[in-house]
Write a protein that holds these residues in place. Structure first.
Motif, PDB file in Angstrom:
ATOM      1  N   ARG A 118     -38.360   5.140  15.107  1.00 47.15           N
ATOM      2  CA  ARG A 118     -37.328   5.737  14.247  1.00 47.15           C
ATOM      3  C   ARG A 118     -37.286   7.249  14.295  1.00 47.15           C
ATOM      4  NH1 ARG A 118     -38.328   1.687   9.147  1.00 47.15           N
ATOM      5  NH2 ARG A 118     -37.952  -0.213  10.375  1.00 47.15           N
ATOM      6  N   ALA A 119     -38.417   7.920  14.350  1.00 44.93           N
ATOM      7  CA  ALA A 119     -38.409   9.387  14.373  1.00 44.93           C
ATOM      8  C   ALA A 119     -37.671   9.903  15.609  1.00 44.93           C
ATOM      9  CB  ALA A 119     -39.837   9.935  14.343  1.00 44.93           C
ATOM     10  N   ALA A 120     -37.852   9.238  16.747  1.00 41.98           N
ATOM     11  CA  ALA A 120     -37.174   9.660  17.975  1.00 41.98           C
ATOM     12  C   ALA A 120     -35.676   9.447  17.890  1.00 41.98           C
ATOM     13  CB  ALA A 120     -37.740   8.894  19.172  1.00 41.98           C
ATOM     14  N   LEU A 121     -35.228   8.609  16.957  1.00 43.26           N
ATOM     15  CA  LEU A 121     -33.806   8.301  16.807  1.00 43.26           C
ATOM     16  C   LEU A 121     -33.196   8.960  15.576  1.00 43.26           C
ATOM     17  CD1 LEU A 121     -34.065   4.503  17.684  1.00 43.26           C
ATOM     18  CD2 LEU A 121     -33.431   6.386  19.209  1.00 43.26           C
ATOM     19  N   SER A 122     -33.895   9.917  14.989  1.00 43.93           N
ATOM     20  CA  SER A 122     -33.427  10.536  13.746  1.00 43.93           C
ATOM     21  C   SER A 122     -32.143  11.335  13.931  1.00 43.93           C
ATOM     22  CB  SER A 122     -34.522  11.414  13.147  1.00 43.93           C
ATOM     23  OG  SER A 122     -34.836  12.472  14.039  1.00 43.93           O
ATOM     24  N   ASP A 123     -31.839  11.762  15.157  1.00 41.84           N
ATOM     25  CA  ASP A 123     -30.589  12.494  15.412  1.00 41.84           C
ATOM     26  C   ASP A 123     -29.440  11.563  15.766  1.00 41.84           C
ATOM     27  OD1 ASP A 123     -31.780  14.947  14.933  1.00 41.84           O
ATOM     28  OD2 ASP A 123     -32.305  15.250  17.047  1.00 41.84           O
ATOM     29  N   GLY A 124     -29.671  10.268  15.665  1.00 46.06           N
ATOM     30  CA  GLY A 124     -28.627   9.296  15.963  1.00 46.06           C
ATOM     31  C   GLY A 124     -29.011   8.439  17.151  1.00 46.06           C
ATOM     32  N   VAL A 125     -28.169   7.453  17.390  1.00 48.12           N
ATOM     33  CA  VAL A 125     -28.371   6.535  18.508  1.00 48.12           C
ATOM     34  C   VAL A 125     -27.041   6.304  19.202  1.00 48.12           C
ATOM     35  CG1 VAL A 125     -30.320   5.324  17.455  1.00 48.12           C
ATOM     36  CG2 VAL A 125     -28.025   4.451  17.115  1.00 48.12           C
ATOM     37  N   VAL A 126     -27.137   5.912  20.462  1.00 52.28           N
ATOM     38  CA  VAL A 126     -25.971   5.438  21.198  1.00 52.28           C
ATOM     39  C   VAL A 126     -26.283   3.997  21.575  1.00 52.28           C
ATOM     40  CG1 VAL A 126     -24.554   5.693  23.271  1.00 52.28           C
ATOM     41  CG2 VAL A 126     -25.398   7.725  22.076  1.00 52.28           C
ATOM     42  N   LEU A 127     -25.416   3.085  21.169  1.00 50.17           N
ATOM     43  CA  LEU A 127     -25.515   1.693  21.576  1.00 50.17           C
ATOM     44  C   LEU A 127     -24.508   1.477  22.690  1.00 50.17           C
ATOM     45  CD1 LEU A 127     -27.041   1.428  18.908  1.00 50.17           C
ATOM     46  CD2 LEU A 127     -25.919  -0.766  18.591  1.00 50.17           C
ATOM     47  N   ALA A 128     -24.925   0.766  23.741  1.00 46.85           N
ATOM     48  CA  ALA A 128     -24.042   0.562  24.884  1.00 46.85           C
ATOM     49  C   ALA A 128     -24.378  -0.749  25.574  1.00 46.85           C
ATOM     50  CB  ALA A 128     -24.207   1.720  25.876  1.00 46.85           C
ATOM     51  N   LYS A 129     -23.432  -1.222  26.363  1.00 46.95           N
ATOM     52  CA  LYS A 129     -23.706  -2.352  27.245  1.00 46.95           C
ATOM     53  C   LYS A 129     -24.730  -1.900  28.269  1.00 46.95           C
ATOM     54  CE  LYS A 129     -19.166  -4.596  27.542  1.00 46.95           C
ATOM     55  NZ  LYS A 129     -18.081  -4.895  28.498  1.00 46.95           N
ATOM     56  N   ALA A 130     -25.697  -2.747  28.514  1.00 44.77           N
ATOM     57  CA  ALA A 130     -26.610  -2.521  29.629  1.00 44.77           C
ATOM     58  C   ALA A 130     -26.057  -3.291  30.823  1.00 44.77           C
ATOM     59  CB  ALA A 130     -28.002  -3.017  29.264  1.00 44.77           C
ATOM     60  N   LEU A 131     -26.596  -3.052  31.997  1.00 48.60           N
ATOM     61  CA  LEU A 131     -26.179  -3.846  33.148  1.00 48.60           C
ATOM     62  C   LEU A 131     -26.742  -5.260  33.048  1.00 48.60           C
ATOM     63  CD1 LEU A 131     -26.440  -1.187  35.981  1.00 48.60           C
ATOM     64  CD2 LEU A 131     -24.359  -2.129  34.955  1.00 48.60           C
ATOM     65  N   ASP A 132     -27.874  -5.415  32.378  1.00 47.18           N
ATOM     66  CA  ASP A 132     -28.418  -6.731  32.079  1.00 47.18           C
ATOM     67  C   ASP A 132     -27.774  -7.214  30.777  1.00 47.18           C
ATOM     68  OD1 ASP A 132     -30.386  -6.965  34.245  1.00 47.18           O
ATOM     69  OD2 ASP A 132     -31.356  -5.266  33.254  1.00 47.18           O
ATOM     70  N   PRO A 133     -27.864  -8.509  30.466  1.00 45.18           N
ATOM     71  CA  PRO A 133     -27.188  -9.032  29.268  1.00 45.18           C
ATOM     72  C   PRO A 133     -27.935  -8.699  27.972  1.00 45.18           C
ATOM     73  CG  PRO A 133     -28.336 -10.783  30.390  1.00 45.18           C
ATOM     74  CD  PRO A 133     -28.481  -9.567  31.266  1.00 45.18           C
ATOM     75  N   CYS A 134     -27.920  -7.422  27.619  1.00 41.13           N
ATOM     76  CA  CYS A 134     -28.560  -6.964  26.390  1.00 41.13           C
ATOM     77  C   CYS A 134     -27.839  -5.712  25.922  1.00 41.13           C
ATOM     78  CB  CYS A 134     -30.047  -6.674  26.618  1.00 41.13           C
ATOM     79  SG  CYS A 134     -30.380  -5.345  27.796  1.00 41.13           S
ATOM     80  N   VAL A 135     -28.183  -5.262  24.729  1.00 44.40           N
ATOM     81  CA  VAL A 135     -27.636  -4.022  24.186  1.00 44.40           C
ATOM     82  C   VAL A 135     -28.659  -2.917  24.409  1.00 44.40           C
ATOM     83  CG1 VAL A 135     -26.856  -2.831  22.102  1.00 44.40           C
ATOM     84  CG2 VAL A 135     -26.291  -5.252  22.437  1.00 44.40           C
ATOM     85  N   ALA A 136     -28.226  -1.832  25.049  1.00 38.79           N
ATOM     86  CA  ALA A 136     -29.092  -0.676  25.267  1.00 38.79           C
ATOM     87  C   ALA A 136     -28.965   0.267  24.083  1.00 38.79           C
ATOM     88  CB  ALA A 136     -28.711   0.035  26.561  1.00 38.79           C
ATOM     89  N   ILE A 137     -30.094   0.772  23.617  1.00 31.30           N
ATOM     90  CA  ILE A 137     -30.139   1.695  22.486  1.00 31.30           C
ATOM     91  C   ILE A 137     -30.786   2.981  22.997  1.00 31.30           C
ATOM     92  CG2 ILE A 137     -30.987   2.074  20.138  1.00 31.30           C
ATOM     93  CD1 ILE A 137     -31.252  -1.081  19.984  1.00 31.30           C
ATOM     94  N   TRP A 138     -30.025   4.047  22.979  1.00 27.68           N
ATOM     95  CA  TRP A 138     -30.441   5.337  23.547  1.00 27.68           C
ATOM     96  C   TRP A 138     -30.500   6.411  22.477  1.00 27.68           C
ATOM     97  CZ3 TRP A 138     -31.222   6.040  28.838  1.00 27.68           C
ATOM     98  CH2 TRP A 138     -30.765   5.037  29.683  1.00 27.68           C
ATOM     99  N   THR A 139     -31.305   7.443  22.713  1.00 28.73           N
ATOM    100  CA  THR A 139     -31.112   8.676  21.961  1.00 28.73           C
ATOM    101  C   THR A 139     -29.839   9.300  22.525  1.00 28.73           C
ATOM    102  OG1 THR A 139     -32.315  10.067  23.534  1.00 28.73           O
ATOM    103  CG2 THR A 139     -33.625   9.051  21.752  1.00 28.73           C
ATOM    104  N   PRO A 140     -29.111  10.100  21.753  1.00 30.34           N
ATOM    105  CA  PRO A 140     -27.918  10.735  22.316  1.00 30.34           C
ATOM    106  C   PRO A 140     -28.222  11.560  23.567  1.00 30.34           C
ATOM    107  CG  PRO A 140     -27.888  10.901  19.929  1.00 30.34           C
ATOM    108  CD  PRO A 140     -29.243  10.357  20.310  1.00 30.34           C
ATOM    109  N   GLN A 141     -29.323  12.293  23.552  1.00 32.06           N
ATOM    110  CA  GLN A 141     -29.685  13.106  24.714  1.00 32.06           C
ATOM    111  C   GLN A 141     -30.027  12.218  25.911  1.00 32.06           C
ATOM    112  OE1 GLN A 141     -33.183  15.538  24.212  1.00 32.06           O
ATOM    113  NE2 GLN A 141     -32.726  16.758  26.024  1.00 32.06           N
ATOM    114  N   GLY A 142     -30.752  11.140  25.682  1.00 26.62           N
ATOM    115  CA  GLY A 142     -31.101  10.220  26.755  1.00 26.62           C
ATOM    116  C   GLY A 142     -29.871   9.587  27.375  1.00 26.62           C
ATOM    117  N   TRP A 143     -28.890   9.222  26.534  1.00 23.00           N
ATOM    118  CA  TRP A 143     -27.637   8.640  27.021  1.00 23.00           C
ATOM    119  C   TRP A 143     -26.892   9.633  27.911  1.00 23.00           C
ATOM    120  CZ3 TRP A 143     -25.229   4.419  28.132  1.00 23.00           C
ATOM    121  CH2 TRP A 143     -23.844   4.388  28.262  1.00 23.00           C
ATOM    122  N   GLU A 144     -26.810  10.873  27.459  1.00 25.96           N
ATOM    123  CA  GLU A 144     -26.120  11.894  28.256  1.00 25.96           C
ATOM    124  C   GLU A 144     -26.819  12.103  29.593  1.00 25.96           C
ATOM    125  OE1 GLU A 144     -23.144  13.108  27.520  1.00 25.96           O
ATOM    126  OE2 GLU A 144     -23.204  11.923  25.688  1.00 25.96           O
TER     127      GLU A 144
END
Length: 148
Positions: free
Chosen positions: A24-50
């Motif tokens: 949770r601390a690493a995600l305190s600035d928000g999260v980005v949820l996105a489709k992964a290429l595999d059949p799951c939901v990817a949860i990223w930090t905003p910076q990691g997503w960018e």
């Protein structure tokens, strides 16, 4: 932070998913949820997503139909969210359907991202992963000294 481990959770009636406390601390600035290429939901930090989308798409020819498809794939189905006070995120219906998430969910740490898998699908995939990881490592290393 490197995300590691597997955690079992239940989606609540409002399709909220609990994020493991250690993440949770690493995600305190928000999260980005996105489709992964595999059949799951990817949860990223905003910076990691960018960083991920920049690496995946920046070197591609913007006029290439495949590059445009990937750009749409990644961005049309990604959502900016915040953890609530209980450390949960609301999973959008589009992503629930894409990943086939049922009530039982496994949250998997995957180094720079977190993945949310339907529990039954994860169990099946995990068995396949265990059976094929050595061969994948050999292929990626370019080593073909050992029979697969």
């Amino acid at each position: 932070m490197a995300f590691r481990g597997q955690y079992e959770y239940t989606l609540d009636a409002k399709n909220r998913l609990t994020i493991p406390a250690k993440f949770r601390a690493a995600l305190s600035d928000g999260v980005v949820l996105a489709k992964a290429l595999d059949p799951c939901v990817a949860i990223w930090t905003p910076q990691g997503w960018e960083q991920f989308t920049e690496r995946a798409l920046s070197s591609r020819d913007p006029f290439s139909p495949d590059a445009r498809k990937l750009k749409r794939y990644f961005h049309a189905s990604s959502f900016d969210l915040q953890l609530d006070s209980a450390g949960r995120i609301m999973v959008p219906k589009q992503l629930l359907e894409y990943a086939g998430l049922g009530k039982e969910v496994v949250v998997v740490g995957n180094l720079d991202t977190i993945e949310a898998w339907d529990a039954a699908r994860w169990r099946s995939y995990s068995q396949e992963l265990d059976a094929t990881a050595e061969q994948a490592a050999q292929r990626l290393s370019g080593s073909h000294d050992h029979p697969a």
